[in-house]
Design an enzyme around this catalytic site. Sequence first.
Site, PDB file in Angstrom:
ATOM      1  CB  SER A   8       6.159  11.612  61.156  1.00 39.39           C
ATOM      2  OG  SER A   8       7.067  12.251  60.284  1.00 39.39           O
ATOM      3  CD  GLU A  25      -1.319   4.953  57.284  1.00 42.32           C
ATOM      4  OE1 GLU A  25      -1.735   5.860  58.051  1.00 42.32           O
ATOM      5  OE2 GLU A  25      -0.667   3.992  57.680  1.00 42.32           O
ATOM      6  CG  LEU A  26       1.018  11.210  56.212  1.00 39.79           C
ATOM      7  CD1 LEU A  26       0.942  12.687  55.859  1.00 39.79           C
ATOM      8  CD2 LEU A  26       2.449  10.699  56.090  1.00 39.79           C
ATOM      9  CB  CYS A  48      -1.607   6.083  62.406  1.00 38.81           C
ATOM     10  SG  CYS A  48      -1.804   4.711  61.285  1.00 38.81           S
TER      11      CYS A  48
END
Length: 477
Positions: free
Chosen positions: A231, A250-251, A284
């Site tokens: 997150s 890496e969100l 994502c």
Amino acid sequence: MSHKEYGYLINGEWIEGDKKREIRSPYNGEAAGVVSIPDLEKAKDSISHAERAFDKFKKSPSYAKNKILKRIVDGIADKKEEFEKVLVMEAGKPIKTARVEVERAMTTFSMAAEEANRFCEGELIPIDIVPGNEGMFGITRRFPLGVVVGISPFNFPLNLVAHKVAPSIASGNAMILKPASQTPISALMLGEIAIEAGLPEGLLNILTLPGAQIEPIMDDYRIRKVSFTGSDEIGWTLKAKYPKKRVTLELGGNAASIIDDPPDLDFAASRNAWGAFYQAGQSCISVQRIYVQERIFDKFIDRFIGETKKLKLGDPMFEDTDVGPVIDDESANRITNWIEQALNDGATLLAGGERDGRLIDPTVLTDVCPNANLSCNEIFGPVVHVEKYKNFDDALNYVNNSRYGLQAGVFTKDFKKAFKAYETLEVGGVVVNDYPSFRVENMPYGGVKDSGIGKEGIKHAIEEMTELKLMVTNLNY
């Protein structure tokens, strides 16, 4: 399948802890396995073991790292069906997409094996570009950082672990891995394979710690890098807390597709439907927003709803299931609440919207308020909204009107528009004539804005895990 018990891995030893956690299927609650929770002091010991292992391994020849990585590929192949079933059980991933993930993990390690043979490639630097430096030149090469902490998410519990572990081995680093609490079993199985493949003890340590309990490990000065996938809230907190460590984030994302003048409208509808709802939208780069040129809006909607209704929701162990459950009740509650909020604010429901436990029908809305949660934030569920636009520049602005910027898709026959999108869109990657959910293991993958910092993809992850060092040589003396 049997409910195997797993220890945690430190310095090549599998340790059984006093505390245990049962991992259960998000689909039906069936037990998938039992994992040990590490004692914090023992977990901290992993740093010393990793540091000693790194000191021995950092000068290992390329062929040795290459051989280990290839053996890991073979080990995954030997247990392919077991991995597939574990992914279904612990993550609720449909069996046919579980097969794809296992294949991708094998590709990830195969590519890392190739990169192990060339990651030290450097550059010859002309130092004699100014008078007085005659006979001087410089060379560069990359050196591993040391001990890396890798933190992986639940949605791709094998391949995103592979994207931490494989480049770490290829570049000569040591790793302390914290897999997602909901999905640790596939990571532990990978640890078993790595040991069997001859990876020296201490180079991969796997700590099945809950949430923030990994922070005392990351606090240690010997941790040189943190590679985090998860997150944006947690990720940026880590970046602020560790300003002197190398951090890759890496969100989240809020991926958008622009449907302008596609070469094939049916293809665009089919690909975006799959991109919106595979993995129950828990990706994502799942398609969350679609902007369609107003002239073709009605035609696209008809085809898109038709493709959406073809997708089968249900038991992830069934061969014909396309969409399985979301990971937990909290996620299911949030997703349905966001749908209800959007409808209360004037959105129109075009398909789906129903829920049965953690199963949520693939849901399509339109006329969603731009300020709604499911437009502004990452829903991480099987929900997409489709809106019309008049001018291409408007579509580009709609996509950019987001705090996220991971990937975007543009469907058009006009390559001037394709390149304009490439130049204008505030994202890490633009995919032309395919959905933004596209990823191959060697792509430089990572976002801008709240979507993160740094890149994954084997070669690029290796660059993030290494330091470029210069040597200048004066041949005059």
